[in-house]
Scaffold this motif. Structure first.
Motif, PDB file in Angstrom:
ATOM      1  N   VAL A   1       0.839  -1.201   0.000  1.00  0.00           N
ATOM      2  CA  VAL A   1       0.000   0.000   0.000  1.00  0.00           C
ATOM      3  C   VAL A   1       0.875   1.253   0.000  1.00  0.00           C
ATOM      4  CG1 VAL A   1      -1.627   1.348   1.384  1.00  0.00           C
ATOM      5  CG2 VAL A   1      -2.005  -1.091   1.038  1.00  0.00           C
ATOM      6  N   SER A   2       1.914   1.246   0.809  1.00  0.00           N
ATOM      7  CA  SER A   2       2.823   2.392   0.863  1.00  0.00           C
ATOM      8  C   SER A   2       3.526   2.595  -0.473  1.00  0.00           C
ATOM      9  CB  SER A   2       3.864   2.197   1.955  1.00  0.00           C
ATOM     10  OG  SER A   2       3.250   2.065   3.204  1.00  0.00           O
ATOM     11  N   LYS A   3       3.944   1.513  -1.090  1.00  0.00           N
ATOM     12  CA  LYS A   3       4.619   1.593  -2.381  1.00  0.00           C
ATOM     13  C   LYS A   3       3.675   2.142  -3.452  1.00  0.00           C
ATOM     14  CE  LYS A   3       7.080  -1.315  -5.706  1.00  0.00           C
ATOM     15  NZ  LYS A   3       7.469  -2.687  -6.007  1.00  0.00           N
ATOM     16  N   SER A   4       2.434   1.671  -3.462  1.00  0.00           N
ATOM     17  CA  SER A   4       1.453   2.150  -4.429  1.00  0.00           C
ATOM     18  C   SER A   4       1.161   3.635  -4.235  1.00  0.00           C
ATOM     19  CB  SER A   4       0.153   1.360  -4.312  1.00  0.00           C
ATOM     20  OG  SER A   4       0.361   0.014  -4.629  1.00  0.00           O
ATOM     21  N   ALA A   5       1.036   4.049  -2.988  1.00  0.00           N
ATOM     22  CA  ALA A   5       0.776   5.461  -2.714  1.00  0.00           C
ATOM     23  C   ALA A   5       1.946   6.324  -3.169  1.00  0.00           C
ATOM     24  CB  ALA A   5       0.514   5.668  -1.222  1.00  0.00           C
TER      25      ALA A   5
ATOM     26  N   ALA B   1       4.137   9.750  -9.762  1.00  0.00           N
ATOM     27  CA  ALA B   1       3.638   9.942 -11.128  1.00  0.00           C
ATOM     28  C   ALA B   1       3.000  11.316 -11.288  1.00  0.00           C
ATOM     29  CB  ALA B   1       2.631   8.844 -11.472  1.00  0.00           C
ATOM     30  N   LYS B   2       2.256  11.756 -10.278  1.00  0.00           N
ATOM     31  CA  LYS B   2       1.651  13.090 -10.338  1.00  0.00           C
ATOM     32  C   LYS B   2       2.726  14.173 -10.340  1.00  0.00           C
ATOM     33  CE  LYS B   2      -2.795  12.094  -8.216  1.00  0.00           C
ATOM     34  NZ  LYS B   2      -3.692  12.353  -7.106  1.00  0.00           N
ATOM     35  N   TRP B   3       3.738  13.997  -9.494  1.00  0.00           N
ATOM     36  CA  TRP B   3       4.811  14.992  -9.446  1.00  0.00           C
ATOM     37  C   TRP B   3       5.555  15.050 -10.773  1.00  0.00           C
ATOM     38  CZ3 TRP B   3       6.615  12.708  -4.196  1.00  0.00           C
ATOM     39  CH2 TRP B   3       5.821  13.223  -3.172  1.00  0.00           C
ATOM     40  N   ASP B   4       5.811  13.879 -11.356  1.00  0.00           N
ATOM     41  CA  ASP B   4       6.500  13.839 -12.645  1.00  0.00           C
ATOM     42  C   ASP B   4       5.669  14.508 -13.728  1.00  0.00           C
ATOM     43  OD1 ASP B   4       8.665  12.571 -11.526  1.00  0.00           O
ATOM     44  OD2 ASP B   4       8.086  10.565 -12.214  1.00  0.00           O
ATOM     45  N   ALA B   5       4.363  14.274 -13.709  1.00  0.00           N
ATOM     46  CA  ALA B   5       3.493  14.881 -14.718  1.00  0.00           C
ATOM     47  C   ALA B   5       3.479  16.396 -14.573  1.00  0.00           C
ATOM     48  CB  ALA B   5       2.074  14.330 -14.592  1.00  0.00           C
ATOM     49  N   LYS B   6       3.421  16.881 -13.336  1.00  0.00           N
ATOM     50  CA  LYS B   6       3.418  18.334 -13.126  1.00  0.00           C
ATOM     51  C   LYS B   6       4.763  18.933 -13.520  1.00  0.00           C
ATOM     52  CE  LYS B   6      -0.139  18.685  -9.613  1.00  0.00           C
ATOM     53  NZ  LYS B   6      -0.505  19.136  -8.286  1.00  0.00           N
ATOM     54  N   LYS B   7       5.839  18.252 -13.165  1.00  0.00           N
ATOM     55  CA  LYS B   7       7.169  18.746 -13.511  1.00  0.00           C
ATOM     56  C   LYS B   7       7.350  18.773 -15.026  1.00  0.00           C
ATOM     57  CE  LYS B   7      12.028  17.802 -12.551  1.00  0.00           C
ATOM     58  NZ  LYS B   7      12.960  16.873 -11.913  1.00  0.00           N
ATOM     59  N   LYS B   8       6.883  17.733 -15.683  1.00  0.00           N
ATOM     60  CA  LYS B   8       6.992  17.642 -17.132  1.00  0.00           C
ATOM     61  C   LYS B   8       6.142  18.720 -17.806  1.00  0.00           C
ATOM     62  CE  LYS B   8       6.486  14.229 -20.809  1.00  0.00           C
ATOM     63  NZ  LYS B   8       6.049  12.867 -21.101  1.00  0.00           N
ATOM     64  N   ALA B   9       4.961  18.937 -17.282  1.00  0.00           N
ATOM     65  CA  ALA B   9       4.058  19.909 -17.879  1.00  0.00           C
ATOM     66  C   ALA B   9       4.541  21.346 -17.672  1.00  0.00           C
ATOM     67  CB  ALA B   9       2.657  19.751 -17.318  1.00  0.00           C
ATOM     68  N   LYS B  10       5.316  21.588 -16.648  1.00  0.00           N
ATOM     69  CA  LYS B  10       5.815  22.942 -16.410  1.00  0.00           C
ATOM     70  C   LYS B  10       6.752  23.391 -17.524  1.00  0.00           C
ATOM     71  CE  LYS B  10       5.388  23.059 -11.421  1.00  0.00           C
ATOM     72  NZ  LYS B  10       6.069  23.099 -10.135  1.00  0.00           N
TER      73      LYS B  10
ATOM     74  N   GLU C   1      -2.591  17.531 -35.987  1.00  0.00           N
ATOM     75  CA  GLU C   1      -3.780  16.673 -35.933  1.00  0.00           C
ATOM     76  C   GLU C   1      -3.835  15.891 -34.614  1.00  0.00           C
ATOM     77  OE1 GLU C   1      -6.432  15.950 -38.005  1.00  0.00           O
ATOM     78  OE2 GLU C   1      -5.850  17.783 -39.048  1.00  0.00           O
ATOM     79  N   GLU C   2      -2.712  15.301 -34.248  1.00  0.00           N
ATOM     80  CA  GLU C   2      -2.632  14.520 -33.023  1.00  0.00           C
ATOM     81  C   GLU C   2      -1.692  15.207 -32.047  1.00  0.00           C
ATOM     82  OE1 GLU C   2      -4.170  11.725 -31.831  1.00  0.00           O
ATOM     83  OE2 GLU C   2      -5.490  12.025 -33.546  1.00  0.00           O
ATOM     84  N   VAL C   3      -2.174  15.416 -30.847  1.00  0.00           N
ATOM     85  CA  VAL C   3      -1.376  16.050 -29.794  1.00  0.00           C
ATOM     86  C   VAL C   3      -1.354  15.109 -28.605  1.00  0.00           C
ATOM     87  CG1 VAL C   3      -1.217  17.997 -28.219  1.00  0.00           C
ATOM     88  CG2 VAL C   3      -1.976  18.372 -30.542  1.00  0.00           C
ATOM     89  N   ARG C   4      -0.165  14.791 -28.139  1.00  0.00           N
ATOM     90  CA  ARG C   4      -0.024  13.999 -26.918  1.00  0.00           C
ATOM     91  C   ARG C   4      -0.012  14.957 -25.739  1.00  0.00           C
ATOM     92  NH1 ARG C   4       3.869   9.038 -27.240  1.00  0.00           N
ATOM     93  NH2 ARG C   4       3.188   9.215 -25.103  1.00  0.00           N
ATOM     94  N   TYR C   5      -0.790  14.626 -24.725  1.00  0.00           N
ATOM     95  CA  TYR C   5      -0.892  15.518 -23.578  1.00  0.00           C
ATOM     96  C   TYR C   5      -0.968  14.719 -22.285  1.00  0.00           C
ATOM     97  CZ  TYR C   5      -5.866  14.387 -23.906  1.00  0.00           C
ATOM     98  OH  TYR C   5      -7.054  13.720 -23.976  1.00  0.00           O
ATOM     99  N   THR C   6      -0.706  15.427 -21.203  1.00  0.00           N
ATOM    100  CA  THR C   6      -0.804  14.864 -19.856  1.00  0.00           C
ATOM    101  C   THR C   6      -1.839  15.661 -19.084  1.00  0.00           C
ATOM    102  OG1 THR C   6       1.533  14.280 -19.911  1.00  0.00           O
ATOM    103  CG2 THR C   6       0.477  14.336 -17.753  1.00  0.00           C
ATOM    104  N   VAL C   7      -2.762  14.968 -18.428  1.00  0.00           N
ATOM    105  CA  VAL C   7      -3.757  15.648 -17.594  1.00  0.00           C
ATOM    106  C   VAL C   7      -3.086  15.996 -16.267  1.00  0.00           C
ATOM    107  CG1 VAL C   7      -5.985  15.463 -16.444  1.00  0.00           C
ATOM    108  CG2 VAL C   7      -5.640  14.377 -18.668  1.00  0.00           C
ATOM    109  N   ILE C   8      -2.942  17.279 -16.031  1.00  0.00           N
ATOM    110  CA  ILE C   8      -2.300  17.743 -14.799  1.00  0.00           C
ATOM    111  C   ILE C   8      -3.321  17.846 -13.676  1.00  0.00           C
ATOM    112  CG2 ILE C   8      -1.022  19.647 -13.744  1.00  0.00           C
ATOM    113  CD1 ILE C   8      -0.020  20.285 -16.590  1.00  0.00           C
TER     114      ILE C   8
END
Length: 120
Positions: free
Chosen positions: A34-38, A44-53, A92-99
């Motif tokens: 459970v700790s590992k999953s959390a 993953a959220k931090w990486d997505a936000k960092k990447k999106a910045k 036409e195609e855009v890859r995106y991350t939902v922040i």
């Protein structure tokens, strides 16, 4: 009489403790999982936000109708924001991350506020 009662209160649990066992199978492993999953979820959220910045980010709001579910409102917000990203980029195609994709209620109407980051 009070001394005997106090003595029994102290001695009885000690005598009965040999009669009971508590078995907790896989508690440590389950807790670690459970700790590992959390941690992985947060990472993953931090990486997505960092990447999106470092990429193009767009914010969009969508106000749903009374007959739409929360899931539909969130999906339509994301879809419209992705369409705006396509229009801005000219691709036409855009890859995106939902922040971010949050639901708010305003005067009984369900609205979604979403933020997408275009992947490089």
């Amino acid at each position: 009489m009070k001394l005997i009662t106090k003595s029994l209160c102290i001695i009885a649990p000690i005598l009965l403790s040999g009669c009971f066992t508590i078995k907790l199978d896989n508690v440590v492993r389950d807790t670690a999982d459970v700790s590992k999953s959390a941690y992985q979820s947060l990472a993953a959220k931090w990486d997505a936000k960092k990447k999106a910045k470092t990429a193009t980010v767009i914010s969009h709001s969508y106000i749903g109708n009374n007959n739409q579910t929360v899931t539909e409102v969130k999906q339509l917000c994301e879809t419209e924001a992705a369409q705006k990203l396509r229009t801005m980029s000219g691709l036409e195609e855009v890859r995106y991350t939902v922040i971010e994709n949050e639901i708010v209620t305003i005067n009984g109407a369900v609205a979604a506020n979403c933020k997408l980051g275009m992947d490089k």
